[in-house]
Scaffold this active site. Sequence first.
Site, PDB file in Angstrom:
ATOM      1  N   LYS A  44      -0.171   4.990   4.660  1.00 40.14           N
ATOM      2  CA  LYS A  44      -1.143   4.147   5.398  1.00 40.14           C
ATOM      3  C   LYS A  44      -0.771   3.951   6.720  1.00 40.14           C
ATOM      4  O   LYS A  44       0.459   3.688   7.087  1.00 40.14           O
ATOM      5  CB  LYS A  44      -1.066   2.905   4.512  1.00 40.14           C
ATOM      6  CG  LYS A  44      -2.314   2.014   5.185  1.00 40.14           C
ATOM      7  CD  LYS A  44      -2.544   0.704   4.246  1.00 40.14           C
ATOM      8  CE  LYS A  44      -3.530  -0.223   4.770  1.00 40.14           C
ATOM      9  NZ  LYS A  44      -4.942   0.201   4.994  1.00 40.14           N
ATOM     10  N   HIS A  89       0.844  -1.254   0.031  1.00 41.50           N
ATOM     11  CA  HIS A  89       0.056   0.129   0.081  1.00 41.50           C
ATOM     12  C   HIS A  89       0.958   1.278   0.011  1.00 41.50           C
ATOM     13  O   HIS A  89       2.025   1.020   0.300  1.00 41.50           O
ATOM     14  CB  HIS A  89      -0.885  -0.085   1.259  1.00 41.50           C
ATOM     15  CG  HIS A  89      -2.092  -0.887   1.066  1.00 41.50           C
ATOM     16  ND1 HIS A  89      -2.040  -2.161   1.304  1.00 41.50           N
ATOM     17  CD2 HIS A  89      -3.371  -0.674   0.542  1.00 41.50           C
ATOM     18  CE1 HIS A  89      -3.159  -2.791   1.103  1.00 41.50           C
ATOM     19  NE2 HIS A  89      -4.009  -1.645   0.594  1.00 41.50           N
TER      20      HIS A  89
END
Lengths: 268, 268, 268, 268
Positions: free
Chosen positions: B161, B157
């Site tokens: 995040k 990701h």
Amino acid sequence: MSQARIRVAVAGASGRMGREVVKMVLADPELELVAAVARSTSGIDAGRMVGVEACGVEVTQDLELALVESKADVLVDFTAPQSAASNTRLAIRHKVRPVMGTTGFTPQDIEELDKLCKENGIGGLIAPNFSIGAILMMKFAAQAAKYMPHVEIIEYHGDQKLDAPSGTSIKTAELISQVRGELRQGNPKEEETIEGARGGYYDGFRIHSVRLPGVFAQQEVVFGAFGQTLKIRHDSYDRAGYMPGVAVAVKKVMTYEGLVYGFEHIMD
Amino acid sequence: MSQARIRVAVAGASGRMGREVVKMVLADPELELVAAVARSTSGIDAGRMVGVEACGVEVTQDLELALVESKADVLVDFTAPQSAASNTRLAIRHKVRPVMGTTGFTPQDIEELDKLCKENGIGGLIAPNFSIGAILMMKFAAQAAKYMPHVEIIEYHGDQKLDAPSGTSIKTAELISQVRGELRQGNPKEEETIEGARGGYYDGFRIHSVRLPGVFAQQEVVFGAFGQTLKIRHDSYDRAGYMPGVAVAVKKVMTYEGLVYGFEHIMD
Amino acid sequence: MSQARIRVAVAGASGRMGREVVKMVLADPELELVAAVARSTSGIDAGRMVGVEACGVEVTQDLELALVESKADVLVDFTAPQSAASNTRLAIRHKVRPVMGTTGFTPQDIEELDKLCKENGIGGLIAPNFSIGAILMMKFAAQAAKYMPHVEIIEYHGDQKLDAPSGTSIKTAELISQVRGELRQGNPKEEETIEGARGGYYDGFRIHSVRLPGVFAQQEVVFGAFGQTLKIRHDSYDRAGYMPGVAVAVKKVMTYEGLVYGFEHIMD
Amino acid sequence: MSQARIRVAVAGASGRMGREVVKMVLADPELELVAAVARSTSGIDAGRMVGVEACGVEVTQDLELALVESKADVLVDFTAPQSAASNTRLAIRHKVRPVMGTTGFTPQDIEELDKLCKENGIGGLIAPNFSIGAILMMKFAAQAAKYMPHVEIIEYHGDQKLDAPSGTSIKTAELISQVRGELRQGNPKEEETIEGARGGYYDGFRIHSVRLPGVFAQQEVVFGAFGQTLKIRHDSYDRAGYMPGVAVAVKKVMTYEGLVYGFEHIMD
């Protein structure tokens, strides 16, 4: 569980696949090697032949004799297409469940052998591909194509392979083709500035065959949709990779009646 | 086919996901946008709001009024957890099928709403994840784990995040865990010379979270067995990637009765 | 460091790439936007035009006027091939360093412009590709081919792309070709059962072009040798991915004299 | 070309790596096997020992005697750390160029052996890693980190490996660390809901170690930047993959004077 081990006979025991089967059977605690049959080599201990310790089973040449004397439950056969159907018939008549890693069966053969299996109350399996990973890849590819119909296949093999695309990639393409509607992918005005760049055409999509030294057998099925891609990739590193599938087959064939064609059908 | 188009109302129409839904409905020939509801923005044309041409549907603020006046068949709701359950109740009472992309439902909510759907003879769907590719990845991972139980998950990701591992990777791990027997992978004497190198432990296997700029959301589930590996990888490039799933849901919810939890259950 | 910021003018400011350049310059603390030129749009604030806050620079239409009045150090130009050479000439004459993201230069143009740069004591850059990752991929591919000459290229683009193979893959192939000796890969007796499966032929090796929705631009260069493979893969997700390269170019062009062709030559 | 072949002696010839070296030397037309030394096995033909046809070189036990009698140009040594330094000294004294695939040298050893090589007018090489692909991967990773400093390493090995992360991944991390400025990647407020999910911390970035059956040795270095990722991946399938590197080393060591530490330094 003091359950009896499954008694396994191996035909084609001295071949490249047969040797791996012998090794696998000797290593699996649920299986017992009771016969090893090979045309050329005989008299030597089957364990020694495959480079592990002696197992007390001598390699012999007569399949029928071996099946009868060994009281085998299952025959694993990696011989040749010419002997495939007759070996299967022989095994079934002696109530030995056939697990055939050989090609060369006609649809008529399969129908007849299925009937024969049922009459004898035993199961049997013919499987052109025992690689669990490869079979899962094909199965998932067919499932995904229903929801993500835009797809291409890239397969990788050693650089001395003669044919392209690979058998597995064509099989995968067939399975994809069966589940998705008619779809000719890509821009209709697309042009190749180098001929062949877009790969081989199969029912609306493309197959690409890469050939490089160092590669044994790999395949990637890539699905593309709005904002995302899904990839299913199988890498096979050597022949031994097929053995877990053979082991599953030997155990599974004890549990049903009739002849199954294709390993995928005995997976739950 | 002169079939009537499905009449769709969108709640949370001015949010990041809501805007994508409005665009998708306007672009799909089988769907018709009949209402767009948003708390803050109102009075403007829904098409204009999302940067396409005017569609004649004004954004309004009152959901109940919008549902009644528009005679919507389906409500697509990407609002907030707080309003999720009450919006669903409201829709069902007006016989508008809810397609909820919102979390925040308790098991009691779901049971009650299922009953309500059945009483009103309509279908409904609550789906935390509408990405067809991600759902297929999870489904295939669970299927593969039965046959190839040795597995690790690597998820990627963006580098800002906050939490690791991702929700999708934990959901995938749960599904894998349900189908395979107890299995503590790896060498029991394994040692980390850098703490954490082996990743996060989940019921015998590992999850690795990679965080890098430029990445939106990717996950790879890798299965290893004798001589082979199988990889299932999903790459999500942007939010719009969820819309094909929402479109499938809107069409599917017209065909059954009761409330379904999880997009995977409406896939064949 | 209270170093003065580099003064940047942008030509083609209202185009898809130009807008990204304006955003990038406004966001980089070492750079200052001093002019934004566009044929069609004018009079509006450049910041507003690209969806960020007003920056006090109005978009104008006359490039020469803009360069002179703004006292720009560098011109970033993403206009069209027809205006590329004349814009570059114009910039150099006003001692503004050109950073050209446009194609359409002849070898004669380049020679002349290099001379002009040197006469004016400034640097300049013409770069068909500003993607640092793509350039590194090409550079590494050429380095690897010296040691691992067996190679194939697989490139992925959106399914509406018209030409195959991609410009980047052909450029990569050229670079590989220059460093390795003559080598016709694969089995000389190889046969395609589906025409095109083996891809496009380029000087002894193959290029494969995959076209799928959801993909922006990706390329994988795979090298195979005894017992190993080496892969270099670049995934480009959107146009904004070129901006870090433009930023490097703007800063670098301040440090040398003469015209450089190809971003790779200003990387250390 | 009627050029004389390079005369090669192999120490540790009966070990797993030594056997591969013997096979490689016998197969390379530019090399000639002139001695094979092994502690345990002796008297048998070196070709037979490695499963190919007899080559007329008997395996012997005394290294010094073998070097003198065989008039070897190069010694390839895959013995043990304990004998590494003394074997190297022995070889150099007899003007046989050492190519050492053994660890266990101190910085003092290396300095002394370099001096000794120069005094004797010959070249030498100590290389902990002979895999050309792995070395290229490390080299490219270090080059890329200058331009794309955000990076993570994912390495894959068999599930029985004891230590994590792998030696190659730590070496790669060191090289990356040397070229990029201080950079602590990721969100400073990041939290692990499963401990270890974010991998092992190394100077601002992360290393992830995957352990699965079926994998020999693989590593992927992933760089992320605005809108793009760059991946460098090396897959090693078996021990034989190191042999092309050993062959390059044997030929290269004939062309320079002094002792080189690290295969990467003899690559152009």
